[in-house]
Motif scaffolding. Sequence first.
Motif, PDB file in Angstrom:
ATOM      1  N   VAL A   1       0.853  -1.198   0.048  1.00 41.26           N
ATOM      2  CA  VAL A   1      -0.004  -0.073   0.030  1.00 41.26           C
ATOM      3  C   VAL A   1       0.819   1.001  -0.096  1.00 41.26           C
ATOM      4  N   VAL A   2       1.844   1.275   0.800  1.00 45.84           N
ATOM      5  CA  VAL A   2       2.894   2.331   1.001  1.00 45.84           C
ATOM      6  C   VAL A   2       3.387   2.652  -0.492  1.00 45.84           C
ATOM      7  N   THR A   3       3.902   1.591  -0.934  1.00 49.26           N
ATOM      8  CA  THR A   3       4.879   1.798  -2.399  1.00 49.26           C
ATOM      9  C   THR A   3       3.835   2.217  -3.145  1.00 49.26           C
ATOM     10  N   ASP A   4       2.732   1.583  -3.512  1.00 49.60           N
ATOM     11  CA  ASP A   4       1.919   1.973  -4.480  1.00 49.60           C
ATOM     12  C   ASP A   4       1.344   3.466  -4.327  1.00 49.60           C
ATOM     13  N   ALA A   5       1.140   3.964  -3.225  1.00 50.32           N
ATOM     14  CA  ALA A   5       0.862   5.218  -2.926  1.00 50.32           C
ATOM     15  C   ALA A   5       1.898   6.080  -3.474  1.00 50.32           C
ATOM     16  N   ILE A   6       3.271   5.698  -3.096  1.00 51.89           N
ATOM     17  CA  ILE A   6       4.465   6.483  -3.659  1.00 51.89           C
ATOM     18  C   ILE A   6       4.453   6.545  -5.162  1.00 51.89           C
ATOM     19  N   TRP A   7       4.356   5.232  -5.890  1.00 49.09           N
ATOM     20  CA  TRP A   7       4.304   5.199  -7.171  1.00 49.09           C
ATOM     21  C   TRP A   7       3.254   6.072  -8.010  1.00 49.09           C
ATOM     22  N   LEU A   8       2.023   6.020  -7.415  1.00 49.61           N
ATOM     23  CA  LEU A   8       1.007   6.564  -7.901  1.00 49.61           C
ATOM     24  C   LEU A   8       1.226   8.294  -7.773  1.00 49.61           C
ATOM     25  N   ASP A   9       1.599   8.697  -6.698  1.00 46.28           N
ATOM     26  CA  ASP A   9       2.165   9.998  -6.591  1.00 46.28           C
ATOM     27  C   ASP A   9       3.090  10.379  -7.580  1.00 46.28           C
ATOM     28  N   ARG A  10       4.121   9.583  -7.672  1.00 47.57           N
ATOM     29  CA  ARG A  10       5.020   9.966  -9.039  1.00 47.57           C
ATOM     30  C   ARG A  10       4.601   9.921 -10.196  1.00 47.57           C
ATOM     31  N   LEU A  11       3.573   8.989 -10.447  1.00 50.74           N
ATOM     32  CA  LEU A  11       3.015   8.756 -11.912  1.00 50.74           C
ATOM     33  C   LEU A  11       2.241  10.201 -12.293  1.00 50.74           C
ATOM     34  N   ARG A  12       1.839  10.677 -11.118  1.00 50.93           N
ATOM     35  CA  ARG A  12       0.679  11.934 -11.328  1.00 50.93           C
ATOM     36  C   ARG A  12       1.720  13.201 -11.286  1.00 50.93           C
ATOM     37  N   GLY A  13       2.880  13.134 -10.980  1.00 52.12           N
ATOM     38  CA  GLY A  13       3.674  14.071 -10.983  1.00 52.12           C
ATOM     39  C   GLY A  13       4.214  14.719  -9.613  1.00 52.12           C
ATOM     40  N   GLY A  14       3.654  13.847  -8.818  1.00 53.79           N
ATOM     41  CA  GLY A  14       4.655  14.171  -7.573  1.00 53.79           C
ATOM     42  C   GLY A  14       5.823  13.930  -7.265  1.00 53.79           C
ATOM     43  N   PHE A  15       6.386  14.497  -6.065  1.00 51.18           N
ATOM     44  CA  PHE A  15       8.047  14.098  -6.036  1.00 51.18           C
ATOM     45  C   PHE A  15       8.491  13.591  -4.575  1.00 51.18           C
ATOM     46  N   THR A  16       7.462  13.826  -3.613  1.00 52.58           N
ATOM     47  CA  THR A  16       8.073  13.360  -2.261  1.00 52.58           C
ATOM     48  C   THR A  16       7.379  12.396  -1.792  1.00 52.58           C
ATOM     49  N   PRO A  17       7.904  11.321  -1.390  1.00 54.68           N
ATOM     50  CA  PRO A  17       7.132  10.193  -0.831  1.00 54.68           C
ATOM     51  C   PRO A  17       6.682  10.364   0.588  1.00 54.68           C
ATOM     52  N   PRO A  18       5.263  10.136   0.524  1.00 55.38           N
ATOM     53  CA  PRO A  18       4.542  10.323   1.961  1.00 55.38           C
ATOM     54  C   PRO A  18       5.065   9.268   3.087  1.00 55.38           C
ATOM     55  N   HIS A  19       5.728   8.316   2.677  1.00 54.14           N
ATOM     56  CA  HIS A  19       6.021   7.283   3.852  1.00 54.14           C
ATOM     57  C   HIS A  19       7.380   6.646   3.608  1.00 54.14           C
ATOM     58  N   GLN A  20       7.688   6.127   4.651  1.00 57.23           N
ATOM     59  CA  GLN A  20       9.098   5.089   4.454  1.00 57.23           C
ATOM     60  C   GLN A  20       8.695   3.857   3.862  1.00 57.23           C
ATOM     61  N   LEU A  21       9.456   2.821   3.295  1.00 56.38           N
ATOM     62  CA  LEU A  21       8.940   1.776   2.584  1.00 56.38           C
ATOM     63  C   LEU A  21       8.650   0.694   3.661  1.00 56.38           C
ATOM     64  N   ASP A  22       8.992   0.753   5.091  1.00 61.11           N
ATOM     65  CA  ASP A  22       8.616  -0.168   6.074  1.00 61.11           C
ATOM     66  C   ASP A  22       7.353   0.321   6.965  1.00 61.11           C
ATOM     67  N   ASP A  23       6.951   1.610   6.530  1.00 63.39           N
ATOM     68  CA  ASP A  23       5.953   2.028   7.451  1.00 63.39           C
ATOM     69  C   ASP A  23       4.671   1.166   7.754  1.00 63.39           C
TER      70      ASP A  23
END
Length: 169
Positions: free
Chosen positions: A50-72
């Motif tokens: 869930v965390v990594t998909d949220a990060i990648w979806l943010d990147r795909l949409r043009g975001g730049f900063t990950p909202p979580h650490q990978l082991d959160d």
Amino acid sequence: MIDHWRTFAAYNAWANRRLYGAVAALPPQDFARDGGAFFRSLRGTLNHLVVTDAIWLDRLRGGFTPPHQLDDVPYPEFAPLEEARAALDAALSAFVAALTPADLDRELSFRRQASPEPIRQRLGSALAHLFNHQTHHRGQAHALLTQFGGPEAGPPLDLLLYLRETGAA
């Protein structure tokens, strides 16, 4: 090629529904049980996805900063995690449904958590990574399911089964 990614988005959501249904059928204590997987437990592994998909979806949409650490573990309880997974799968499917062929060549720019330098990557290759990453960790979760509940606890998650069930084969 767009149809390929739409198929993978739909398959991803289908496989996650099947996997989460199987996790829900286990005794509740098995959700957090350490089974020796990379993220230790079903809770850790499914939260990682869930965390990594949220990060990648943010990147795909043009975001730049990950909202979580990978082991959160933002969802320590199963029910809210399942809701987050379903919402994320719907958002990912909607994103992919809106893509055009030209979008696949669009360059993404982001920073990894492990290093400060900017990364540039084509959107199409980022999608390939996202769906492959899902399959990789779903396999780990599937192994935990069968470890805790026996061979019958792990549902078939094969892409070919999805294609046959949905008539997309």
